[in-house]
Design a protein around this motif. Structure first.
Motif, PDB file in Angstrom:
ATOM      1  N   ALA A  66      10.408  27.151  -4.527  1.00 45.69           N
ATOM      2  CA  ALA A  66       9.077  26.640  -4.200  1.00 45.69           C
ATOM      3  C   ALA A  66       8.881  25.238  -4.772  1.00 45.69           C
ATOM      4  O   ALA A  66       8.297  24.356  -4.128  1.00 45.69           O
ATOM      5  CB  ALA A  66       8.005  27.585  -4.731  1.00 45.69           C
ATOM      6  N   ASP A  67       9.399  25.011  -5.970  1.00 47.10           N
ATOM      7  CA  ASP A  67       9.327  23.688  -6.596  1.00 47.10           C
ATOM      8  C   ASP A  67      10.124  22.674  -5.784  1.00 47.10           C
ATOM      9  O   ASP A  67       9.672  21.549  -5.554  1.00 47.10           O
ATOM     10  CB  ASP A  67       9.872  23.786  -8.020  1.00 47.10           C
ATOM     11  N   ARG A  68      11.303  23.071  -5.335  1.00 53.46           N
ATOM     12  CA  ARG A  68      12.143  22.165  -4.547  1.00 53.46           C
ATOM     13  C   ARG A  68      11.433  21.744  -3.267  1.00 53.46           C
ATOM     14  O   ARG A  68      11.467  20.562  -2.862  1.00 53.46           O
ATOM     15  CB  ARG A  68      13.467  22.847  -4.202  1.00 53.46           C
ATOM     16  N   ILE A  69      10.754  22.684  -2.610  1.00 59.79           N
ATOM     17  CA  ILE A  69      10.053  22.377  -1.365  1.00 59.79           C
ATOM     18  C   ILE A  69       8.914  21.397  -1.613  1.00 59.79           C
ATOM     19  O   ILE A  69       8.722  20.434  -0.863  1.00 59.79           O
ATOM     20  CB  ILE A  69       9.532  23.678  -0.714  1.00 59.79           C
ATOM     21  N   MET A  70       8.174  21.624  -2.693  1.00 62.05           N
ATOM     22  CA  MET A  70       7.057  20.729  -2.996  1.00 62.05           C
ATOM     23  C   MET A  70       7.551  19.331  -3.367  1.00 62.05           C
ATOM     24  O   MET A  70       6.962  18.317  -2.961  1.00 62.05           O
ATOM     25  CB  MET A  70       6.226  21.314  -4.138  1.00 62.05           C
ATOM     26  N   ARG A  71       8.633  19.260  -4.119  1.00 56.79           N
ATOM     27  CA  ARG A  71       9.200  17.956  -4.457  1.00 56.79           C
ATOM     28  C   ARG A  71       9.688  17.228  -3.202  1.00 56.79           C
ATOM     29  O   ARG A  71       9.575  16.001  -3.089  1.00 56.79           O
ATOM     30  CB  ARG A  71      10.347  18.117  -5.453  1.00 56.79           C
ATOM     31  N   SER A  72      10.232  17.990  -2.254  1.00 50.64           N
ATOM     32  CA  SER A  72      10.689  17.399  -1.004  1.00 50.64           C
ATOM     33  C   SER A  72       9.518  16.810  -0.223  1.00 50.64           C
ATOM     34  O   SER A  72       9.637  15.731   0.380  1.00 50.64           O
ATOM     35  CB  SER A  72      11.415  18.457  -0.166  1.00 50.64           C
ATOM     36  N   GLN A  73       8.374  17.506  -0.249  1.00 47.09           N
ATOM     37  CA  GLN A  73       7.183  16.972   0.412  1.00 47.09           C
ATOM     38  C   GLN A  73       6.766  15.641  -0.222  1.00 47.09           C
ATOM     39  O   GLN A  73       6.461  14.674   0.485  1.00 47.09           O
ATOM     40  CB  GLN A  73       6.026  17.964   0.302  1.00 47.09           C
ATOM     41  N   ALA A  74       6.740  15.606  -1.540  1.00 50.08           N
ATOM     42  CA  ALA A  74       6.353  14.381  -2.243  1.00 50.08           C
ATOM     43  C   ALA A  74       7.350  13.261  -1.972  1.00 50.08           C
ATOM     44  O   ALA A  74       6.962  12.103  -1.721  1.00 50.08           O
ATOM     45  CB  ALA A  74       6.234  14.641  -3.737  1.00 50.08           C
ATOM     46  N   ASP A  75       8.633  13.599  -2.002  1.00 48.51           N
ATOM     47  CA  ASP A  75       9.664  12.587  -1.742  1.00 48.51           C
ATOM     48  C   ASP A  75       9.541  12.040  -0.324  1.00 48.51           C
ATOM     49  O   ASP A  75       9.726  10.835  -0.092  1.00 48.51           O
ATOM     50  CB  ASP A  75      11.061  13.189  -1.936  1.00 48.51           C
ATOM     51  N   GLY A  76       9.212  12.933   0.623  1.00 45.36           N
ATOM     52  CA  GLY A  76       9.056  12.498   2.003  1.00 45.36           C
ATOM     53  C   GLY A  76       7.897  11.527   2.168  1.00 45.36           C
ATOM     54  O   GLY A  76       7.993  10.547   2.913  1.00 45.36           O
ATOM     55  N   ALA A  77       6.801  11.800   1.462  1.00 44.16           N
ATOM     56  CA  ALA A  77       5.642  10.907   1.533  1.00 44.16           C
ATOM     57  C   ALA A  77       5.988   9.530   0.973  1.00 44.16           C
ATOM     58  O   ALA A  77       5.617   8.497   1.536  1.00 44.16           O
ATOM     59  CB  ALA A  77       4.465  11.516   0.781  1.00 44.16           C
ATOM     60  N   VAL A  78       6.728   9.518  -0.142  1.00 45.17           N
ATOM     61  CA  VAL A  78       7.108   8.254  -0.773  1.00 45.17           C
ATOM     62  C   VAL A  78       8.125   7.499   0.082  1.00 45.17           C
ATOM     63  O   VAL A  78       8.042   6.274   0.252  1.00 45.17           O
ATOM     64  CB  VAL A  78       7.667   8.497  -2.185  1.00 45.17           C
ATOM     65  N   ALA A  79       9.081   8.241   0.650  1.00 44.80           N
ATOM     66  CA  ALA A  79      10.168   7.615   1.414  1.00 44.80           C
ATOM     67  C   ALA A  79       9.675   6.956   2.698  1.00 44.80           C
ATOM     68  O   ALA A  79      10.384   6.109   3.264  1.00 44.80           O
ATOM     69  CB  ALA A  79      11.238   8.648   1.748  1.00 44.80           C
ATOM     70  N   ALA A  80       8.491   7.313   3.149  1.00 41.26           N
ATOM     71  CA  ALA A  80       7.978   6.725   4.392  1.00 41.26           C
ATOM     72  C   ALA A  80       7.679   5.237   4.232  1.00 41.26           C
ATOM     73  O   ALA A  80       7.502   4.528   5.233  1.00 41.26           O
ATOM     74  CB  ALA A  80       6.716   7.471   4.839  1.00 41.26           C
ATOM     75  N   GLY A  81       7.598   4.756   2.991  1.00 42.73           N
ATOM     76  CA  GLY A  81       7.397   3.334   2.751  1.00 42.73           C
ATOM     77  C   GLY A  81       6.009   2.835   3.095  1.00 42.73           C
ATOM     78  O   GLY A  81       5.832   1.662   3.441  1.00 42.73           O
ATOM     79  N   LEU A  82       5.015   3.696   2.992  1.00 46.76           N
ATOM     80  CA  LEU A  82       3.641   3.327   3.309  1.00 46.76           C
ATOM     81  C   LEU A  82       2.993   2.591   2.134  1.00 46.76           C
ATOM     82  O   LEU A  82       3.492   2.656   1.007  1.00 46.76           O
ATOM     83  CB  LEU A  82       2.828   4.585   3.622  1.00 46.76           C
ATOM     84  N   PRO A  83       1.894   1.917   2.366  1.00 44.46           N
ATOM     85  CA  PRO A  83       1.119   1.372   1.242  1.00 44.46           C
ATOM     86  C   PRO A  83       0.725   2.507   0.298  1.00 44.46           C
ATOM     87  O   PRO A  83       0.604   3.668   0.736  1.00 44.46           O
ATOM     88  CB  PRO A  83      -0.111   0.752   1.922  1.00 44.46           C
ATOM     89  N   PRO A  84       0.533   2.240  -0.986  1.00 44.60           N
ATOM     90  CA  PRO A  84       0.274   3.302  -1.960  1.00 44.60           C
ATOM     91  C   PRO A  84      -0.847   4.269  -1.571  1.00 44.60           C
ATOM     92  O   PRO A  84      -0.689   5.483  -1.681  1.00 44.60           O
ATOM     93  CB  PRO A  84      -0.061   2.530  -3.231  1.00 44.60           C
ATOM     94  N   ALA A  85      -1.977   3.743  -1.113  1.00 43.34           N
ATOM     95  CA  ALA A  85      -3.082   4.627  -0.749  1.00 43.34           C
ATOM     96  C   ALA A  85      -2.702   5.540   0.410  1.00 43.34           C
ATOM     97  O   ALA A  85      -3.077   6.722   0.442  1.00 43.34           O
ATOM     98  CB  ALA A  85      -4.325   3.807  -0.390  1.00 43.34           C
ATOM     99  N   ASP A  86      -1.940   5.017   1.352  1.00 47.10           N
ATOM    100  CA  ASP A  86      -1.514   5.837   2.491  1.00 47.10           C
ATOM    101  C   ASP A  86      -0.474   6.873   2.071  1.00 47.10           C
ATOM    102  O   ASP A  86      -0.355   7.926   2.705  1.00 47.10           O
ATOM    103  CB  ASP A  86      -0.958   4.955   3.597  1.00 47.10           C
TER     104      ASP A  86
END
Length: 222
Positions: A66-86
């Motif tokens: 469950a931790d791995r899945i949640m970390r993957s979600q966070a990593d995916g959000a960061v990897a998208a290269g969006l502005p910080p607020a986005d």
């Protein structure tokens, strides 16, 4: 732990963990016994104990997944290269998607914490470790939006997320997600504009209105 010759976990171990994950999440950890897991995974007890010496090891593997899945979600959000607020918005959107998913039954970690109150329990420690990581991750994301006030803003984000995860399996998930995402949007706007903490300065109408408590309500706890 025995692995597939190519380095992948064995099929039996994967079946055991997948079965335990499904049952623990849907019915509760203490409510599901080893015999049930062995039967539904279609393995022998000897096979189970070869991969997981006891139920506690299986519980920890479930929480680690469950931790791995949640970390993957966070990593995916960061990897998208969006502005910080986005990036913060993208993380909240992925949380909302989980709440809307079929079979949603709340946060696996909050559920486990309710079943393991002993602070010395390995399962409880795994829950707290995950919670620390999540708070630190959100704090870092909000620091990139604006450093001032990032820590209290992150605590508010986590509290809204926890409320949405609890309410999402009790009430209309669409309404819960709408409320959660609206709250995150307001939090991001206020934090970006004012840092969200400290006394309002001249002309700081956004921060002042956001910080002004509603009549007859208790302040939000930290």
């Amino acid at each position: 732990m025995r692995s597939h010759p190519e380095g992948r976990p064995s099929e039996a171990r994967s079946r055991l963990l997948n079965t335990a994950t499904r049952l623990f999440y849907a019915e509760g950890i203490h409510a599901v016994g080893i015999d049930r897991i062995v039967s539904e995974a279609q393995v022998t007890r000897a096979t189970l104990y070869r991969h997981f010496p006891g139920k506690e090891d299986l519980v920890l593997a479930y929480l680690n997944e469950a931790d791995r899945i949640m970390r993957s979600q966070a990593d995916g959000a960061v990897a998208a290269g969006l502005p910080p607020a986005d990036t913060v918005r993208a993380l909240s959107t992925s949380i909302a998607q989980g709440i809307r998913s079929p079979g949603f039954r709340g946060c696996a970690f909050l559920n486990a914490a309710a079943e393991y109150p002993d602070p010395e329990s390995p399962a409880r420690k795994a829950v707290l470790a995950h919670r620390r990581w999540f708070l630190e991750t959100v704090t870092q994301l909000l620091t990139e939006v604006r450093e001032t006030g990032a820590e209290p803003a992150a605590r508010h984000f986590v509290m809204m997320r926890d409320g949405a995860m609890a309410a999402g399996c009790l009430f209309d998930p669409e309404l819960v997600c709408e409320t959660f995402l609206h709250g995150v949007e307001r939090l991001v706007q206020v934090h970006a504009a004012t840092g969200g903490i400290g006394p309002a300065g001249p002309g700081d109408t956004v921060g002042a209105s956001a910080r002004r408590p509603a009549p007859h309500t208790a302040p939000t706890p930290p």
